[in-house]
Write an enzyme that holds these catalytic residues in place. Sequence first.
Site, PDB file in Angstrom:
ATOM      1  N   ARG A  75     -12.378  -5.350  -7.503  1.00 48.20           N
ATOM      2  CA  ARG A  75     -12.065  -4.653  -6.246  1.00 48.20           C
ATOM      3  C   ARG A  75     -12.197  -5.628  -5.085  1.00 48.20           C
ATOM      4  O   ARG A  75     -11.394  -5.652  -4.175  1.00 48.20           O
ATOM      5  CB  ARG A  75     -12.980  -3.431  -6.027  1.00 48.20           C
ATOM      6  N   TYR A  96       8.538   6.259   9.990  1.00 50.14           N
ATOM      7  CA  TYR A  96       8.621   6.571   8.553  1.00 50.14           C
ATOM      8  C   TYR A  96       7.823   7.856   8.278  1.00 50.14           C
ATOM      9  O   TYR A  96       6.681   7.998   8.742  1.00 50.14           O
ATOM     10  CB  TYR A  96       8.048   5.395   7.756  1.00 50.14           C
ATOM     11  N   ASP A 112       5.090  -2.596  11.337  1.00 43.86           N
ATOM     12  CA  ASP A 112       5.537  -2.304   9.971  1.00 43.86           C
ATOM     13  C   ASP A 112       6.830  -3.092   9.761  1.00 43.86           C
ATOM     14  O   ASP A 112       7.876  -2.752  10.314  1.00 43.86           O
ATOM     15  CB  ASP A 112       5.771  -0.788   9.837  1.00 43.86           C
ATOM     16  N   LYS A 171       9.258  -2.151  -1.348  1.00 50.15           N
ATOM     17  CA  LYS A 171      10.666  -2.203  -0.966  1.00 50.15           C
ATOM     18  C   LYS A 171      11.221  -3.620  -1.158  1.00 50.15           C
ATOM     19  O   LYS A 171      11.301  -4.074  -2.273  1.00 50.15           O
ATOM     20  CB  LYS A 171      10.810  -1.698   0.481  1.00 50.15           C
TER      21      LYS A 171
END
Length: 389
Positions: free
Chosen positions: A57, A109, A181, A206
Site C-alpha cells: 500500500r 465530468y 483534470d 482513458k
Amino acid sequence: MYADWNRMKKDLKFNSKTIHGGQHPDKAYGAVMPPIYQTSTYAQSTPGGHKGYEYSRSANPTRTALEQALASIENGNYGMAFASGLAAIDAVLKLLGPGDEVISTIDLYGGSYRLFKKVYENYGIRFRFVEMDNVEAIESCINQNTKLVWVETPTNPMMNIIDIKAVSVLTKKHGLLLAVDNTFATPYLQQPLDLGADIVMHSATKYLGGHSDVVVGGLVVKDKPLADRLYFIQNASGAVCGPMDSFLTLRGIKTLHVRMQRHCENGEAIAKYLMAHPKIEKVYWPGFETHPNHKVAKAQMKGFGGMISFVPKGNYDDAIKIVEKLKIFTLAESLGGVESLAGHPASMTHASIPKEEREKSGVVDALIRLSVGIEDVEDLIGDLEQALT
Ligand SMILES: *Cc1c(COP(=O)(O)O)cnc(C)c1O
C-alpha cells in the site's frame, strides 16, 4: 515513499519521455519492462532493514515505475498512482476540511460532480460551479473560505476550453490551489503544471492506458510539501493502483504520442464531416475557428484531440436510434482507447446530473459524444454515414 525521479532523464523530449521517462532496467535481472511485483510485503533483514519497500500500500516497485512515468510526462517531480481517476480526485479533496470551498466548472465530468455534491458536501465542503471560460466569473466566487479551483479542460462533453494560465494567475493572486483534470487532453496536448497548475489529475483509464483494459488514476505535482501531504493521504486512505494495472498503464503510456497523433487526425476529419452533414445541428470540437474558445485552445494545446460532441436534428429517441445503429463505434461509457466509442451523455455519463443542471451547460437530450479511435478514418465516416441515414 513515492516516486521522485528528479535525477532521471529529465531533459528528454516528450516522445522519448513516454518511453524512457523515469524508467530503468530492473535491478534483479535487467528486465527492460518492470516486472509485475505481485506481492503485498517484502522481506526485512532486521526490523526496518528493507530495500525501499516494506508493504505494497505504501509503495510497490511496479507502481513506482508508473508513478515516475506519470511525473515525467507531465513535467512534474512527484507522481502518485491510484485505483481509479475518482480515487485520485478523492485524495485531492481530502486536503480540505469542513467550511472550505471549491470552485469548479459548470460542465464537469459526471463522476466528479457526484463525488463533490453527494459525498463531500456531507462533510461540510462547499462547491460552486461557474462557466470557467470567463475568468471574472471565477474571481467573483472567491471568498476567504475558498481553497481549491478544480479545472477540467476540454470539458466533458461540451468541449469548452478553459485558459489554464489565466486561471493560475488568479489562484496565485489569492493563494489557492489549482488542480487540472488533464484526462481529455493528456500531456501530449497540454501540460498544466507548466501553465501554472499545482496538481494534475488523470483518469489513466482513458488515453494514458489507451486500451480500455484498466481503471487507474494519477496525480502529479511539482511541489514537495504538497506531494508529502498527498502521499500521506494516498497511503492513509489506501486507494492505490495495483501492480498489474500499473504495468498495463505503463505499457499504454509508451505509445501515447503515436496514438494521440492519430486521434487528432481522425478527430479533425470526423468533426469536419459532421459539420458539413445536413442532418447535424451542432458540432462541438475546439479546432473550429467558430468555437468560442478556439484561440485559447490553439495557444494552450498542441492539437485538438479525438473527442467530439454533436447534436443531430431530432430528439432523445432520434439520438438513441443513431447510437444503436453504429457498428464500428461501440456504444459504451469511457473514452480514450484505440477503438472508437459513442456515448449518449443524457442517459449514460451524465444521467446522475439533474436534467435542468445538465441542459444549462448544453447537455441536451439529443447530444452524442464520440471518442474517435485510431482505426482507418474512412471506415469511421462510413459508419457514421450509415447510422445517420
Ligand atoms: C473517467 C473520468 C474521470 C474518472 O476516472 P475513473 O478512472 O473512471 O475513476 C475523471 N475525469 C474525467 C474527465 C474522466 O473522463
